[in-house]
Design a protein around this motif. Structure first.
Motif, mmCIF file in Angstrom:
data_model
loop_
_atom_site.group_PDB
_atom_site.id
_atom_site.type_symbol
_atom_site.label_atom_id
_atom_site.label_comp_id
_atom_site.label_asym_id
_atom_site.label_seq_id
_atom_site.Cartn_x
_atom_site.Cartn_y
_atom_site.Cartn_z
ATOM 1 N N SER A 145 0.466 -1.149 0.393
ATOM 2 C CA SER A 145 -0.427 0.300 0.191
ATOM 3 C C SER A 145 0.775 1.574 -0.241
ATOM 4 O O SER A 145 1.990 1.280 0.395
ATOM 5 N N SER A 146 0.499 1.706 -0.727
ATOM 6 C CA SER A 146 1.077 2.964 -0.815
ATOM 7 C C SER A 146 0.560 4.671 0.159
ATOM 8 O O SER A 146 -0.157 4.582 0.320
ATOM 9 N N LEU A 147 1.184 5.773 0.729
ATOM 10 C CA LEU A 147 0.821 6.766 0.805
ATOM 11 C C LEU A 147 -0.516 6.848 0.440
ATOM 12 O O LEU A 147 -1.661 7.739 0.834
ATOM 13 N N ASP A 148 -1.222 8.024 -1.247
ATOM 14 C CA ASP A 148 -1.516 7.359 -1.847
ATOM 15 C C ASP A 148 -2.751 6.942 -1.226
ATOM 16 O O ASP A 148 -4.279 7.704 -1.060
ATOM 17 N N ASP A 149 -2.632 5.603 -1.532
ATOM 18 C CA ASP A 149 -3.790 4.715 -1.266
ATOM 19 C C ASP A 149 -4.792 5.360 0.265
ATOM 20 O O ASP A 149 -5.228 4.813 0.555
ATOM 21 N N PHE A 150 -3.619 5.136 1.033
ATOM 22 C CA PHE A 150 -4.066 5.549 2.673
ATOM 23 C C PHE A 150 -4.391 6.578 2.390
ATOM 24 O O PHE A 150 -5.753 7.074 3.492
ATOM 25 N N ASP A 151 -4.076 7.698 2.042
ATOM 26 C CA ASP A 151 -4.882 8.899 2.089
ATOM 27 C C ASP A 151 -5.977 8.551 1.139
ATOM 28 O O ASP A 151 -7.211 9.288 2.063
#
Length: 186
Positions: A145-151
Motif C-alpha cells: 500500500s502507498s501513502l496515496d492509497d491511505f490518503d
C-alpha cells in the motif's frame, strides 16, 4: 462535481415479507434489507435524509427503505448515471409524493464534499438524517500500500463523514432533532 437533479415525485419499493431470508447462511442478502424497524420508519415521514454511497448495495436498499417511509431524499455517489437510474427505479415502483435530489461527487475531494452539502441544503432546505454509507477499501497487502492509497481511504472513510457530520449537525442542533448514522462494511 455533478449538478443537482431534483425530482418532486418518486415512488416507494414494497419489500414484502422476506425478512427471514435477509441473513441466510451468514451472507447479506441486499434484495431485502431488514435494517430499520418498521415502526421507526413510519415515524420518519417528511424527514430529510442525506445518503452517501446510495448506488452501493446497502445504500441502495436504504434509499428504498427511507423512500417507502415517506422521507425526502438527497442521494450521493460517484456516478451520476447510476444515481439517476436509482431515482428512476424508485419513481417507477410505487407512487409516493416527496422530494428527492441527487448529486454525484468524489468524497476524496474536500471541495466535492462541500459542494454536496450545499446541493443538499439548496434542494431540501435542511437535513434531519445523515447516513454516511460510502466507503472505500484498498484490497492489497499493507506492505504494497502507498501513502496515496491511505490518503484516499482516509478521505472517503473518515474525512468526508466528519465534514458531513459537522456541516449537517449545525441545522440539526438548531432544530432540536437530528440523527447521524455511520455505516461501515467490507
Amino acid at each position: 462535481t455533478g449538478s443537482i437533479d431534483k425530482r418532486h415525485q418518486f415512488h416507494r419499493r414494497n419489500l414484502g415479507n422476506g425478512r427471514k431470508d435477509c441473513f441466510r447462511r451468514g451472507t447479506f442478502c441486499s434484495k431485502e434489507v431488514a435494517i430499520l424497524d418498521v415502526k421507526m420508519l413510519a415515524s420518519l415521514k417528511g424527514k430529510n435524509v442525506f445518503l452517501t454511497g446510495a448506488t452501493g448495495g446497502i445504500g441502495r436498499e436504504l434509499a428504498y427503505q427511507f423512500a417507502r417511509s415517506g422521507c425526502n431524499l438527497f442521494l450521493t455517489g460517484r456516478d451520476r448515471e447510476r444515481l439517476s437510474d436509482l431515482v428512476d427505479e424508485i419513481v417507477s415502483i410505487d407512487k409516493h409524493y416527496g422530494t428527492t435530489g441527487f448529486q454525484a461527487g468524489d468524497l476524496e475531494n474536500t471541495q466535492d464534499v462541500l459542494s454536496l452539502v450545499e446541493g443538499a441544503n439548496n434542494c431540501l432546505g435542511k437535513i434531519d438524517i445523515l447516513v454516511n454509507c460510502a466507503g472505500s477499501f484498498i484490497v492489497k497487502p499493507l506492505f504494497e500500500s502507498s501513502l496515496d492509497d491511505f490518503d484516499m481511504s482516509f478521505n472517503v472513510n473518515v474525512r468526508a463523514p466528519f465534514l458531513f457530520s459537522r456541516e449537517f449537525a449545525k441545522s440539526m442542533s438548531k432544530s432540536g432533532w437530528g440523527r447521524i448514522i455511520n455505516i461501515g462494511s467490507s
